[in-house]
Design a protein around this motif. Sequence first.
Motif, PDB file in Angstrom:
ATOM      1  N   LEU A 157     -48.987  79.091  49.664  1.00 36.40           N
ATOM      2  CA  LEU A 157     -49.212  78.212  50.825  1.00 36.40           C
ATOM      3  C   LEU A 157     -50.143  77.076  50.449  1.00 36.40           C
ATOM      4  CD1 LEU A 157     -49.709  80.677  53.839  1.00 36.40           C
ATOM      5  CD2 LEU A 157     -47.854  79.033  53.533  1.00 36.40           C
ATOM      6  N   GLY A 158     -49.826  75.876  50.893  1.00 39.37           N
ATOM      7  CA  GLY A 158     -50.647  74.710  50.578  1.00 39.37           C
ATOM      8  C   GLY A 158     -52.022  74.785  51.223  1.00 39.37           C
ATOM      9  N   ASP A 159     -53.040  74.381  50.490  1.00 40.65           N
ATOM     10  CA  ASP A 159     -54.412  74.426  51.000  1.00 40.65           C
ATOM     11  C   ASP A 159     -54.578  73.596  52.264  1.00 40.65           C
ATOM     12  OD1 ASP A 159     -55.004  76.010  48.856  1.00 40.65           O
ATOM     13  OD2 ASP A 159     -56.046  74.462  47.709  1.00 40.65           O
ATOM     14  N   ASP A 160     -54.015  72.409  52.274  1.00 37.41           N
ATOM     15  CA  ASP A 160     -54.167  71.525  53.437  1.00 37.41           C
ATOM     16  C   ASP A 160     -53.513  72.130  54.669  1.00 37.41           C
ATOM     17  OD1 ASP A 160     -55.529  69.730  51.880  1.00 37.41           O
ATOM     18  OD2 ASP A 160     -53.804  68.396  51.560  1.00 37.41           O
ATOM     19  N   TYR A 161     -52.342  72.741  54.476  1.00 34.06           N
ATOM     20  CA  TYR A 161     -51.639  73.367  55.594  1.00 34.06           C
ATOM     21  C   TYR A 161     -52.474  74.506  56.175  1.00 34.06           C
ATOM     22  CZ  TYR A 161     -48.258  76.112  58.226  1.00 34.06           C
ATOM     23  OH  TYR A 161     -47.631  76.817  59.220  1.00 34.06           O
ATOM     24  N   VAL A 162     -53.009  75.349  55.303  1.00 35.43           N
ATOM     25  CA  VAL A 162     -53.804  76.490  55.765  1.00 35.43           C
ATOM     26  C   VAL A 162     -55.034  76.020  56.518  1.00 35.43           C
ATOM     27  CG1 VAL A 162     -55.184  78.479  55.034  1.00 35.43           C
ATOM     28  CG2 VAL A 162     -52.977  78.022  53.939  1.00 35.43           C
ATOM     29  N   SER A 163     -55.739  75.041  55.967  1.00 34.45           N
ATOM     30  CA  SER A 163     -56.945  74.526  56.622  1.00 34.45           C
ATOM     31  C   SER A 163     -56.613  73.928  57.986  1.00 34.45           C
ATOM     32  CB  SER A 163     -57.614  73.468  55.743  1.00 34.45           C
ATOM     33  OG  SER A 163     -58.027  74.023  54.518  1.00 34.45           O
ATOM     34  N   GLU A 164     -55.530  73.179  58.044  1.00 30.85           N
ATOM     35  CA  GLU A 164     -55.132  72.532  59.307  1.00 30.85           C
ATOM     36  C   GLU A 164     -54.752  73.564  60.362  1.00 30.85           C
ATOM     37  OE1 GLU A 164     -51.282  70.092  60.959  1.00 30.85           O
ATOM     38  OE2 GLU A 164     -51.905  69.749  58.879  1.00 30.85           O
ATOM     39  N   ARG A 165     -53.962  74.546  59.972  1.00 33.10           N
ATOM     40  CA  ARG A 165     -53.511  75.535  60.950  1.00 33.10           C
ATOM     41  C   ARG A 165     -54.663  76.427  61.413  1.00 33.10           C
ATOM     42  NH1 ARG A 165     -50.529  74.252  64.052  1.00 33.10           N
ATOM     43  NH2 ARG A 165     -50.058  76.407  64.645  1.00 33.10           N
ATOM     44  N   LEU A 166     -55.533  76.819  60.504  1.00 28.44           N
ATOM     45  CA  LEU A 166     -56.659  77.657  60.888  1.00 28.44           C
ATOM     46  C   LEU A 166     -57.619  76.892  61.789  1.00 28.44           C
ATOM     47  CD1 LEU A 166     -57.525  80.530  60.519  1.00 28.44           C
ATOM     48  CD2 LEU A 166     -58.846  79.852  58.518  1.00 28.44           C
ATOM     49  N   ALA A 167     -57.807  75.610  61.500  1.00 32.10           N
ATOM     50  CA  ALA A 167     -58.663  74.790  62.364  1.00 32.10           C
ATOM     51  C   ALA A 167     -58.080  74.672  63.764  1.00 32.10           C
ATOM     52  CB  ALA A 167     -58.839  73.408  61.738  1.00 32.10           C
ATOM     53  N   HIS A 168     -56.753  74.701  63.861  1.00 40.49           N
ATOM     54  CA  HIS A 168     -56.085  74.649  65.161  1.00 40.49           C
ATOM     55  C   HIS A 168     -56.510  75.823  66.040  1.00 40.49           C
ATOM     56  CE1 HIS A 168     -52.855  74.277  68.131  1.00 40.49           C
ATOM     57  NE2 HIS A 168     -52.553  75.548  67.897  1.00 40.49           N
ATOM     58  N   TYR A 169     -56.718  76.983  65.410  1.00 40.66           N
ATOM     59  CA  TYR A 169     -57.105  78.172  66.159  1.00 40.66           C
ATOM     60  C   TYR A 169     -58.619  78.330  66.291  1.00 40.66           C
ATOM     61  CZ  TYR A 169     -52.281  79.800  65.658  1.00 40.66           C
ATOM     62  OH  TYR A 169     -50.905  79.922  65.723  1.00 40.66           O
TER      63      TYR A 169
END
Length: 486
Positions: free
Chosen positions: A134-146
């Motif tokens: 999983l891409g780092d940016d994607y993970v950071s963005e999605r986790l920040a969403h929650y």
Amino acid sequence: MATPITCFKAYDIRGELNSQLTEEVAYRIGYAFAQELNAKTVVVGSDVRLTSTPLKLALSAGLIDAGATVTDIGMAGTEEIYFATKHLGVDGGIEVTASHNPINYNGMKLVKAGSVPISGDTGLNAIKEKAEALGDDYVSERLAHYTNGVTIDADAFFNSTAHVNEVKLSNTGKYAVKSCMSDYVSHMLSYVNLSNFTPLKVVVNAGNGAAGPALDAIEKEMKSQGVPIEFIKVHHDADGTFPNGIPNPLLPENRADTADAVKASGADFGIAWDGDFDRCFLFDADGEFIEGYYIVGLLAEAFIEKNTDSKIIYDPRVYWNTEDIVANAGGTPIKSKTGHAFIKERMRKEDAVYGGEMSAHHYFRDFAYCDSGMIPWLLIAELVCVKKQTLASMVKARIEAFPSSGEINSKLKDADAALERVTSKYKPQASVIDTTDGLGLEFGNWRFNLRKSNTEPVIRLNVESKGDIALMEEKTEALLTLIRDE
């Protein structure tokens, strides 16, 4: 380039907080779990550690983003996840727990549909690869969403009970909190006939872990059915700071509180659990700790009394006592390699009713072949009542018949060299050579098993004899001298 994740072990996930295991890693694991299993429904739970809830919620966010609907059963023991996974008919289950590991660790135990275990070669390695991809940016963005970017601060957790990260999952439509406690209790009590119970006083030590609420629910149901049992509760309330130390009754220094309570209260026996209560440890009326090896024999006997043609699975470290009990009772003893994945696989293959390891892991066919820390003490309590014998008297005869050293660990510079020294000296004299797990050698009226650790330079030794404590002690000392002669 894949983000390396170092908390995946052979059978589960365990790692140091902030370095090996973070909310981002938990999110990745959740996403990869749903991907690899094509899981549309997953049940999750967590032990009492202060870091377990935020990790569980980050894990759930990953599951949801990968298309799964999550049922959270709240604070729970590992066996409650095993039960809920099968009972609810979901595609998988995950318990966030570090069991008896230090406070700065956490982890996860994962199962497929039907509570089938996931190990390295049955999906765990594939989940790791997908999590790393999983891409780092994607993970950071999605986790920040929650989470609004808030992550676990281990120091804050260790110094304050107030810091709990709020992850917003309730508005996703794919996350719900549900209790399975009532159904779980009914299942636990199905293993015994409550009418067999005579008055008992039992010390129970949850170690400030997850066992307290489950025990309370079992106690309430037993009393509602008129079972004459009294519980003396020690360190009972769940507390993620573990004010009385990490629950690990295998360590001798952690046994005094249970033993003292048994003696002070005049209890019939005592029980202590580890942090996620998938293991229980028993003490007799004198407060003496009973090695798990001898409990395997008692539980085997309990099942064979209910069904005489029962198949019983046991591990190869020490087994003469178990084989003797099972054979004399009319059951079928079957040896398996040590480890929960191997035991469960063999139990399914043989349709065995029970499997036991000396490490206090006990597995039950009707519990999805999984291990439980509640079923064993219920069966032992019933056995004490039915036989009208004390636990000490039942165990004493077995210890005298087959004395054992218990597992003795030696940390070495070169474990392979130690194994070779022992093999060269003892193998030529052996009447039986067993390589089911490590090196097992028999010499008429004594035997030993020697196993290397998979994760550290440690050799694990078990010695037993037939009715000769002095011989067992003499051979143990000789073996240890040779093993440690570096």
